[in-house]
Design an enzyme around this catalytic site. Structure first.
Site, PDB file in Angstrom:
ATOM      1  N   ASP A  45       5.525  -0.094  -3.639  1.00  0.00           N
ATOM      2  CA  ASP A  45       5.349   0.985  -2.652  1.00  0.00           C
ATOM      3  C   ASP A  45       5.693   0.483  -1.250  1.00  0.00           C
ATOM      4  O   ASP A  45       4.939   0.683  -0.304  1.00  0.00           O
ATOM      5  CB  ASP A  45       3.916   1.510  -2.701  1.00  0.00           C
ATOM      6  CG  ASP A  45       3.773   2.877  -2.032  1.00  0.00           C
ATOM      7  OD1 ASP A  45       4.805   3.571  -1.868  1.00  0.00           O
ATOM      8  OD2 ASP A  45       2.650   3.248  -1.665  1.00  0.00           O
ATOM      9  N   GLY A  51      -5.325   5.597   3.580  1.00  0.00           N
ATOM     10  CA  GLY A  51      -4.282   4.789   2.973  1.00  0.00           C
ATOM     11  C   GLY A  51      -3.794   5.442   1.704  1.00  0.00           C
ATOM     12  O   GLY A  51      -4.002   6.634   1.481  1.00  0.00           O
TER      13      GLY A  51
END
Length: 340
Positions: A186, A75
């Site tokens: 994000d 991630g």
């Protein structure tokens, strides 16, 4: 690949010109949609507050209580694994934060706001703990993966599915802003996840400022979806997330990013990308897409953030309203991508 609007003569609209009746009709429709959204937003928040199916906070989470099932991937700044706690499967993201114990405690305190997160559009949170120089976040396991992975496997998202994805993303952003007072920071397809029930949820948002600072993100990956004002060094606002939403929609609809360079990994490619975002006209969906969808994306991608739509304004647009009313079997679609 996209048609871009050109205005070589620098033509501008006369601010004193009369408005055509069709424009008045369109404006009235937007106002009515906005009123409809505002009248329903309280009901939406009430629904979130009374959610029954959501991960419960687990107070005894630690490294020894988790059984690692398998590695899921990388991630933003950390490894993600499928783990099991008693009979509960969850996704654990491990982020390196260093040995500063005060910093570790501050991050855990900041993550505490997620105890109160109750939204069908935000990934559930079981808890977090410190282990050695890492912080582990234990989250709801979404068994169909991210939209980024689905896009690679299945190609461009079908338009009826795309509408529901956009509905969920915007509602998730509204919950982050209105309830948790968080800017995502994000937003991109890899940070939108899906499960086999057909639920679509946001993840990896900037709940902890210190954790965001500790995450080692590659500049290219972030800058692809970054708004022009952020590249110029301006302040990150809600409108910056909306720009990222518009770029994400284009990618989901076409399986291509607006600006593609074969040498994106080198410094020249990065500079070309940043130049395009700041200096070129905003990207648009091809004319083959429905007009309402193209107008929706246009509203997300104004270069000037003061002209860019807010989440509430997006909810009032005809495309968003129409997508809400269409019945789509998201579970059947999502099941095609369920992890074995």
């Amino acid at each position: 690949m996209f048609k871009r609007r050109r205005n070589p003569k620098g033509l501008v609209l006369n601010p004193n010109a009369s408005v055509k009746s069709s424009d008045n009709d369109h404006k009235e429709e937007l106002i009515n949609n906005q009123k409809s959204f505002e009248s329903n937003v309280e009901a939406f928040m009430e629904q979130c507050a009374h959610m029954n199916r959501r991960p419960a906070w687990i107070s005894d989470l630690d490294n020894s209580s988790l059984e690692v099932v398998r590695h899921l991937g990388e991630g933003n700044g950390g490894a993600v694994s499928l783990v099991k706690h008693r009979n509960i499967f969850m996704a654990r993201k491990t982020v390196y934060v260093g040995s500063d114990s005060k910093l570790q405690k501050q991050i855990l305190r900041e993550l505490g706001v997620l105890h109160h997160c109750r939204s069908p559009y935000i990934v559930g949170f079981y808890g977090a703990f410190q282990y050695k120089n890492n912080i582990s976040l234990c989250m709801e396991y979404m068994d169909c993966g991210s939209l980024d992975a689905i896009l690679r496997e299945g190609g461009p998202i079908p338009l009826d599915i795309l509408g529901k994805i956009i509905n969920s993303m915007v509602k998730g952003l509204i919950y982050l802003y209105n309830v948790l007072h968080i800017i995502h920071r994000d937003l991109k397809p890899s940070n939108v996840v899906v499960n086999s029930r057909g639920e679509i949820k946001l993840c990896d948002f900037g709940v902890s400022g210190e954790l965001v600072n500790s995450v080692a993100q590659t500049f290219v990956g972030t800058s692809t979806y970054m708004s022009p004002e952020r590249i110029r060094g301006g302040k990150y606002t809600v409108k910056s997330d909306i720009w990222s939403l518009g770029i994400s929609i284009i990618e989901l609809a076409t399986q291509e990013l607006p600006w593609s360079f074969s040498n994106i990994d080198d410094s020249i490619g990065i500079l070309d990308l940043l130049h395009c975002i700041v200096q070129e006209e905003p990207p648009r969906l091809p004319s083959s897409f429905p007009e309402d969808l193209r107008l929706f994306v246009d509203a997300c991608l104004h270069k000037d953030p003061t002209l860019r739509a807010s989440p509430q304004q997006l909810c009032a647009m005809p495309y968003f309203q129409q997508a809400l009313m269409i019945n789509v079997d998201l579970a059947s679609w999502a099941s095609n991508f369920r992890s074995s």
